[in-house]
Each structure stands twice: as structure tokens, then as C-alpha cells.
Design an enzyme around this catalytic site. Structure first.
Site, short mmCIF file in Angstrom:
data_model
loop_
_atom_site.label_atom_id
_atom_site.label_comp_id
_atom_site.label_asym_id
_atom_site.label_seq_id
_atom_site.Cartn_x
_atom_site.Cartn_y
_atom_site.Cartn_z
N SER A 101 -7.83 4.75 4.28
CA SER A 101 -7.70 4.05 2.99
C SER A 101 -8.02 2.57 3.17
O SER A 101 -8.67 1.95 2.32
CB SER A 101 -6.28 4.20 2.44
OG SER A 101 -6.13 5.41 1.74
N LYS A 147 5.47 2.52 -2.74
CA LYS A 147 5.43 3.93 -3.13
C LYS A 147 5.81 4.02 -4.60
O LYS A 147 6.48 3.12 -5.12
CB LYS A 147 6.42 4.75 -2.29
CG LYS A 147 6.02 6.21 -2.13
CD LYS A 147 4.93 6.37 -1.10
CE LYS A 147 4.63 7.85 -0.84
NZ LYS A 147 3.63 8.00 0.22
N ASN A 163 -3.49 19.81 2.16
CA ASN A 163 -4.61 19.01 2.67
C ASN A 163 -4.43 18.67 4.14
O ASN A 163 -5.34 18.88 4.96
CB ASN A 163 -4.76 17.74 1.84
CG ASN A 163 -5.81 16.80 2.39
OD1 ASN A 163 -5.53 15.97 3.25
ND2 ASN A 163 -7.04 16.94 1.93
N THR A 166 -5.99 12.15 7.20
CA THR A 166 -4.65 12.33 7.76
C THR A 166 -4.64 13.44 8.79
O THR A 166 -4.07 13.30 9.88
CB THR A 166 -3.62 12.61 6.65
OG1 THR A 166 -3.72 11.61 5.64
CG2 THR A 166 -2.20 12.60 7.21
N LYS A 208 0.85 -1.20 0.00
CA LYS A 208 0.00 0.00 0.00
C LYS A 208 0.88 1.24 0.00
O LYS A 208 1.86 1.31 0.73
CB LYS A 208 -0.87 0.01 1.28
CG LYS A 208 -1.91 1.11 1.28
CD LYS A 208 -3.15 0.64 0.58
CE LYS A 208 -4.20 1.72 0.44
NZ LYS A 208 -3.89 2.71 -0.61
#
Length: 414
Positions: A347, A102, A216, A185, A66
Site C-alpha cells: 500500500s 482503522k 484473500n 499480504t 494508515k
């Protein structure tokens, strides 16, 4: 010290505390797979342009890999390797059934039209579609990407494998994205901060905050902390920095930043040098921008940092050298692999909802996130007590130990 060297160093310190076998230690450090592909697309003017895309898949002992996909002109392979490894430990600290990955494309998204970005995303997906998947590797947004990028990946992947909403997270709500994901987050940063302050007999409303980065994560953290009574006294982003010792009106700042593409020019605070943001007087410093930002300040003059607590909302904002300097000063650092894990946790919730075909309401998402963040903090503190170490090593030993155990149980440790 670059991100990969620093991450490897923290891993090796954790492995030493855990007494890991040298062969197991080496196997945990080596990425499962590194993918590099050429992506050639026709531009709007008819010319061809080529870009390099890549994906580092670090570990899948505990579940599918992930991690985000970033579009940035200076995509650095070492940094992406480090971030893939950090995702492995982060998902283990959060105790969600994932490994780490990543990736991204070396491009400047600001110089590409929407149609060019779509073509680039679809070509990249075509090149890696057989290496990602619902139970293999689940990408998410990162720097320079967002819900629309995930929608294009989902659509292109589905052409090969059938409709598969769980192949990416951070999607638009209309395509199976989770409620609460956009704020996740930043909300996780709030819950992590509350858990830490509770340990010290303090509350959010008692504290003065400085936030570096108003994207964000920083913007959501500022909004949620402000709603809990915390006083935000300084904020910065790429356009500039502002300060108001009496507390910044965050709703007004959010409106201004949205209309003017940044905090510069906001009349509810005095402009300051963005380079000074890390040394402004506060109780809690939240770096929510780039990595490695605290190193130089510490090397020049550690006494300039006045915060008592640092909450790492960004990935790798504090180098090991800065860690040592700040630790001697008594500054408490809540490490990134715990503090900013709210995004990957929600997620995971999105992935679960897609697989079940049953969506949750936002209250359930936020309540579950708080449960995971609180449980994660307790687990980190337990490792701190077991190994007599600080919070960063507590988090690293927790994450590395969980991955090592899964590796051995699967028979991969030999």
C-alpha cells in the site's frame, strides 16, 4: 481477553523493556482522534436507513495515518481501537513513513445492493473527507470492502479536493492501484516464513502447512507456498475444512473455492471438523482468519497444538495467555505486526507511485516487498538480542521505539 486489552498489555511490556518515560508512554497509547458519524441513505425500496461510521486515528508521529475500512455488522469500537494501535506499530516495524488508523461502518454488506453500498460509501466519505487526506490519513480495504469501495471513496473525495489517487490504497489498477497489491499480504507471509525458516536452517519445501482461513490472504499464501514446494495438508474457511496428508492440490482447490464460494465439497481431501484445524498435525500453522482463535485451544489443551511454528497472517490470532503456554512448549510464533505487514508495505508502494505519477512493474513491487520483509526480520531479531525477548516483544519494542523516538524528536514527548 479482548483485542484492546491484549494490545495494551503488549505495548506496556515493550515500554517497560525500553524504559520509556511514563508521560511518553501514556501519550503513545491515547488515540490522536476518534471520529463517529451517522450515515443515512435511501435504500432501493425508497425507505431510509441509518448506519454508524467511524474512524480511529491513532498516531501520526512518523507520517500520515494508515489503516483499513471494514464493513461488518458487529463493528466493535474496542477492537478497532486495538487494530488502529497495531497499525501504528506495524508501519513502524516495516519502517514505512506512516502512523496507524482503522475504521468502518456497522452494516452487513451482504444485505445491501451494490447501489446501496455505493451510496453508503459516498455519504461516509462526505462526512470524513476533511479528516482524511494524502498527507493526513490514507484508508485501505479491510473486511467487507475492496477495490470498488476504494474507487468510490477516491471519486467522492476528489469532488471536494480535486483528483487525488493517493488518498486511498488498494484501488483498482485502472485508477492507480499497484500491481501486486492483491497478493501482497499473502506474499509477505511467504517472505516472512522464509526468513524465519532460514534462521532455523530450514526451507519452505521441507515443511507441512495448515492454513486456517482461505480468503484473500490465506489463498494467496497457500498458492505461493505451494509454488515453493511447501506441502499444504489442511485448509479451512467459513464453509468447512479439508485435509490431505499427502498434500492438497492448491490450484485445484483455488478453482473449486472460486466456483463454489468456499472449500467445502472439494474432492481432493477429506472433510474434517473446522474446529480441529488448529490442532492438525503440521510443522507450520498459519492462522489467516479472525483474531483470538488460538486462545481457547491453548486453554483447553495446549498439547493439542502440534505445529512447531505459528505465522500470524491474521490480526491478533494469539492472546497473551496462549503466547505464554505455547512459549513454554517451545513453539515459535512470528507476530502479526511483522508477519502480515506485506499488505500495508505494498500500500505504501502504491501511495508512492501515485504521488510520483510513475507506476512500477510487478517484478519491482515484489522485489521491493521482499527487501522490506527481510530487513524487517533482521531488525526484529536485533531487538530480540538487545532485550533478550521473544519475537513478539522484539517486534513490539522495535515498533514502539521508532514511534517514541519520532515523538520525542518532534517535541511531542513533554
Amino acid at each position: 481477553m479482548n483485542a484492546l486489552v491484549a494490545t495494551n498489555r503488549n505495548f506496556k511490556l515493550a515500554a517497560k523493556l525500553l524504559g520509556l518515560d511514563s508521560k511518553l508512554e501514556k501519550s503513545l497509547l491515547i488515540p490522536f482522534r476518534e471520529i463517529k458519524v451517522e450515515c443515512t441513505i435511501p435504500k432501493d425500496d425508497g425507505t431510509l436507513a441509518s448506519f454508524v461510521g467511524f474512524r480511529v486515528q491513532h498516531d501520526n508521529a512518523r507520517g500520515p495515518m494508515k489503516g483499513g475500512i471494514r464493513y461488518h455488522p458487529e463493528v466493535d469500537p474496542d477492537e478497532v481501537n486495538a487494530l488502529a494501535q497495531l497499525m501504528t506499530w506495524k508501519t513502524a516495524v516495516a519502517n514505512i513513513p506512516y502512523g496507524g488508523a482503522k475504521g468502518g461502518i456497522g452494516c452487513n454488506p451482504g444485505e445491501l445492493s451494490v447501489s446501496e453500498l455505493e451510496r453508503l460509501t459516498r455519504v461516509f466519505t462526505q462526512k470524513i473527507h476533511d479528516l482524511i487526506g494524502i498527507h493526513t490519513d490514507v484508508p485501505a480495504p479491510d473486511m467487507g470492502t475492496g477495490p470498488q469501495t476504494m474507487a468510490w471513496i477516491l471519486d467522492e473525495y476528489s469532488k471536494f479536493h480535486g483528483y487525488s489517487p493517493a488518498v486511498v490504497t488498494g484501488k483498482p489498477i485502472d485508477l492507480g492501484g499497484s500491481l501486486g497489491r492483491d497478493a501482497a499480504t499473502g506474499r509477505g507471509v511467504l517472505f516472512a516464513t522464509e526468513a524465519l525458516l532460514n534462521e532455523h536452517g530450514k526451507t519452505i519445501s521441507d515443511q507441512r502447512f495448515v492454513i486456517q482461513g482461505f480468503g484473500n490472504v490465506g489463498a494467496w499464501a497457500a498458492q505461493l507456498i505451494s509454488e515453493q514446494g511447501g506441502k499444504i495438508v489442511a485448509v479451512s474457511d467459513i464453509t468447512g475444512a479439508i485435509k490431505n496428508s499427502n498434500g492438497i492440490d492448491i490450484p485445484s482447490l483455488l478453482k473449486h473455492a472460486n466456483e463454489h464460494k468456499g472449500v467445502k465439497g472439494f474432492h481432493g481431501g477429506d472433510p474434517i471438523d473446522p474446529k480441529s484445524i488448529l490442532v492438525e498435525d503440521c510443522d507450520i500453522l498459519i492462522p489467516a482468519a479472525l483474531g483470538g482463535v488460538i486462545k481457547q485451544v491453548c486453554l483447553e489443551n495446549a498439547d493439542d497444538i502440534k505445529a512447531k511454528f505459528i505465522i500470524e497472517a491474521a490480526n491478533h490470532p494469539t492472546d497473551p495467555e496462549a503466547d505464554e503456554i505455547l512459549s513454554k512448549k517451545g513453539v515459535v510464533i512470528l507476530p502479526d505486526i511483522y508477519a502480515n505487514s506485506g499488505g500495508v508495505t505494498v500500500s505504501y508502494f502504491e501511495w508512492v507511485q501515485n504521488i510520483q505519477g510513475f507506476m512500477w512493474d510487478e517484478e519491482k513491487v515484489n522485489n521491493e516487498l521482499k527487501n522490506y520483509m527481510n530487513r524487517g526480520f533482521k531488525d526484529v531479531k536485533e531487538m530480540c538480542r538487545t532485550h533478550d525477548c521473544d519475537l513478539r516483544m522484539g517486534a513490539f519494542t522495535l515498533g514502539v521505539n521508532r514511534v517514541a523516538r519520532a515523538t520525542v524528536l518532534r517535541g511531542w514527548g513533554a
